[in-house]
Design a protein around this motif. Sequence first.
Motif, PDB file in Angstrom:
ATOM      1  N   MET A 273       0.841  -1.195   0.000  1.00 20.91           N
ATOM      2  CA  MET A 273       0.000   0.000   0.000  1.00 20.91           C
ATOM      3  C   MET A 273       0.877   1.246   0.000  1.00 20.91           C
ATOM      4  N   VAL A 274       0.645   2.121  -0.959  1.00 25.57           N
ATOM      5  CA  VAL A 274       1.343   3.398  -1.016  1.00 25.57           C
ATOM      6  C   VAL A 274       0.406   4.455  -0.429  1.00 25.57           C
ATOM      7  N   VAL A 275       0.942   5.342   0.382  1.00 24.80           N
ATOM      8  CA  VAL A 275       0.143   6.438   0.918  1.00 24.80           C
ATOM      9  C   VAL A 275       0.757   7.745   0.439  1.00 24.80           C
ATOM     10  N   GLU A 276      -0.035   8.532  -0.279  1.00 25.32           N
ATOM     11  CA  GLU A 276       0.410   9.817  -0.821  1.00 25.32           C
ATOM     12  C   GLU A 276      -0.562  10.892  -0.337  1.00 25.32           C
ATOM     13  N   SER A 277      -0.060  11.828   0.472  1.00 22.73           N
ATOM     14  CA  SER A 277      -0.907  12.913   0.973  1.00 22.73           C
ATOM     15  C   SER A 277      -2.165  12.345   1.663  1.00 22.73           C
ATOM     16  N   ASN A 278      -1.953  11.348   2.509  1.00 20.24           N
ATOM     17  CA  ASN A 278      -3.014  10.637   3.240  1.00 20.24           C
ATOM     18  C   ASN A 278      -3.917   9.772   2.368  1.00 20.24           C
ATOM     19  N   CYS A 279      -3.678   9.727   1.058  1.00 22.96           N
ATOM     20  CA  CYS A 279      -4.509   8.919   0.155  1.00 22.96           C
ATOM     21  C   CYS A 279      -3.924   7.515   0.041  1.00 22.96           C
ATOM     22  N   GLU A 280      -4.767   6.516   0.293  1.00 25.52           N
ATOM     23  CA  GLU A 280      -4.321   5.130   0.169  1.00 25.52           C
ATOM     24  C   GLU A 280      -4.415   4.685  -1.291  1.00 25.52           C
ATOM     25  N   ILE A 281      -3.327   4.079  -1.771  1.00 22.12           N
ATOM     26  CA  ILE A 281      -3.286   3.554  -3.141  1.00 22.12           C
ATOM     27  C   ILE A 281      -2.802   2.106  -3.076  1.00 22.12           C
ATOM     28  N   PRO A 282      -3.738   1.149  -2.980  1.00 25.58           N
ATOM     29  CA  PRO A 282      -3.322  -0.262  -2.976  1.00 25.58           C
ATOM     30  C   PRO A 282      -2.683  -0.644  -4.309  1.00 25.58           C
ATOM     31  N   GLU A 283      -1.520  -1.258  -4.244  1.00 21.68           N
ATOM     32  CA  GLU A 283      -0.784  -1.606  -5.464  1.00 21.68           C
ATOM     33  C   GLU A 283      -1.288  -2.872  -6.136  1.00 21.68           C
ATOM     34  N   ASN A 284      -2.149  -3.622  -5.446  1.00 21.14           N
ATOM     35  CA  ASN A 284      -2.626  -4.897  -5.999  1.00 21.14           C
ATOM     36  C   ASN A 284      -3.910  -4.755  -6.811  1.00 21.14           C
ATOM     37  N   LEU A 285      -4.374  -3.526  -7.025  1.00 19.63           N
ATOM     38  CA  LEU A 285      -5.615  -3.323  -7.768  1.00 19.63           C
ATOM     39  C   LEU A 285      -5.334  -2.828  -9.179  1.00 19.63           C
ATOM     40  N   LEU A 286      -6.366  -2.889 -10.021  1.00 24.08           N
ATOM     41  CA  LEU A 286      -6.316  -2.336 -11.371  1.00 24.08           C
ATOM     42  C   LEU A 286      -7.052  -0.996 -11.310  1.00 24.08           C
TER      43      LEU A 286
ATOM     44  N   GLY B  24     -25.873  -3.615  -2.129  1.00 25.66           N
ATOM     45  CA  GLY B  24     -27.071  -2.954  -1.608  1.00 25.66           C
ATOM     46  C   GLY B  24     -26.803  -2.149  -0.343  1.00 25.66           C
ATOM     47  N   GLU B  25     -25.791  -2.557   0.426  1.00 22.39           N
ATOM     48  CA  GLU B  25     -25.453  -1.839   1.665  1.00 22.39           C
ATOM     49  C   GLU B  25     -25.055  -0.398   1.376  1.00 22.39           C
ATOM     50  N   VAL B  26     -24.356  -0.173   0.254  1.00 24.75           N
ATOM     51  CA  VAL B  26     -23.907   1.174  -0.107  1.00 24.75           C
ATOM     52  C   VAL B  26     -25.103   2.054  -0.470  1.00 24.75           C
ATOM     53  N   GLU B  27     -26.126   1.454  -1.094  1.00 23.68           N
ATOM     54  CA  GLU B  27     -27.325   2.238  -1.417  1.00 23.68           C
ATOM     55  C   GLU B  27     -28.064   2.636  -0.141  1.00 23.68           C
ATOM     56  N   LYS B  28     -28.055   1.767   0.866  1.00 25.71           N
ATOM     57  CA  LYS B  28     -28.709   2.066   2.145  1.00 25.71           C
ATOM     58  C   LYS B  28     -27.887   3.050   2.970  1.00 25.71           C
ATOM     59  N   SER B  29     -26.568   2.886   2.927  1.00 27.48           N
ATOM     60  CA  SER B  29     -25.662   3.698   3.735  1.00 27.48           C
ATOM     61  C   SER B  29     -24.501   4.210   2.860  1.00 27.48           C
ATOM     62  N   PRO B  30     -24.761   5.261   2.056  1.00 21.88           N
ATOM     63  CA  PRO B  30     -23.765   5.739   1.087  1.00 21.88           C
ATOM     64  C   PRO B  30     -22.413   6.133   1.687  1.00 21.88           C
ATOM     65  N   VAL B  31     -22.395   6.512   2.957  1.00 20.76           N
ATOM     66  CA  VAL B  31     -21.143   6.958   3.580  1.00 20.76           C
ATOM     67  C   VAL B  31     -20.106   5.832   3.659  1.00 20.76           C
ATOM     68  N   LEU B  32     -20.532   4.580   3.437  1.00 18.26           N
ATOM     69  CA  LEU B  32     -19.584   3.453   3.379  1.00 18.26           C
ATOM     70  C   LEU B  32     -18.515   3.696   2.315  1.00 18.26           C
ATOM     71  N   VAL B  33     -18.903   4.373   1.227  1.00 17.14           N
ATOM     72  CA  VAL B  33     -17.968   4.689   0.145  1.00 17.14           C
ATOM     73  C   VAL B  33     -16.836   5.573   0.680  1.00 17.14           C
ATOM     74  N   ASN B  34     -17.184   6.496   1.584  1.00 16.79           N
ATOM     75  CA  ASN B  34     -16.184   7.381   2.178  1.00 16.79           C
ATOM     76  C   ASN B  34     -15.349   6.664   3.239  1.00 16.79           C
ATOM     77  N   ARG B  35     -16.009   5.848   4.044  1.00 18.93           N
ATOM     78  CA  ARG B  35     -15.322   5.210   5.171  1.00 18.93           C
ATOM     79  C   ARG B  35     -14.403   4.077   4.758  1.00 18.93           C
ATOM     80  N   ASP B  36     -14.807   3.314   3.754  1.00 21.13           N
ATOM     81  CA  ASP B  36     -14.060   2.106   3.375  1.00 21.13           C
ATOM     82  C   ASP B  36     -14.127   1.896   1.861  1.00 21.13           C
ATOM     83  N   PRO B  37     -13.505   2.816   1.065  1.00 22.38           N
ATOM     84  CA  PRO B  37     -13.661   2.741  -0.390  1.00 22.38           C
ATOM     85  C   PRO B  37     -13.142   1.449  -1.023  1.00 22.38           C
ATOM     86  N   TYR B  38     -12.150   0.805  -0.379  1.00 21.71           N
ATOM     87  CA  TYR B  38     -11.579  -0.420  -0.969  1.00 21.71           C
ATOM     88  C   TYR B  38     -12.133  -1.704  -0.335  1.00 21.71           C
TER      89      TYR B  38
END
Length: 148
Positions: A1-14, A91-105
């Motif tokens: 995992m690379v962290v740039e300016s507090n942004c997480e960038i997992p290296e194992n993703l496309l 469906g959980e994200v549609e019910k609780s959209p803030v999940l996208v902010n809390r745990d995007p990966y």
Amino acid sequence: MVVESNCEIPENLLYYIDGKNTVWAKQESADTILVGITDIAQTMAGKVVKVRIKKKGTKVEKGKPVATMESGKWAGPVPAPVSGEIVDVNGEVEKSPVLVNRDPYGNGWLVRMKVANPEELKQLYTGTQAVQKLKELVAAEKISCKRL
């Protein structure tokens, strides 16, 4: 995992990177991927208040929306990183959209897709190339990521 300016960038993703629109894809099998937005994208959007995901069974072309999101300062599409069919929606994200902010990966994933053309996966950014491109976006937009 690379962290740039507090942004997480997992290296194992496309990564699908189109201007400021950044989407990740995790290959689960030869023809199935999990899709969501990056830490950078969720920070730029701000607190997500609404997520509308296309229905299971919908066929989408690369770059066309798999979902739309709204926040206090942004509303727009989430592009498909490749062409394919939506085989599962979070469906959980549609019910609780803030999940996208809390745990995007993690719990903030949006759709699972069956890939129509595996060759398209090779067109996505990976590893150091993806990290470099995302670091450039962070610098250009002067972003410092934060989670809600």
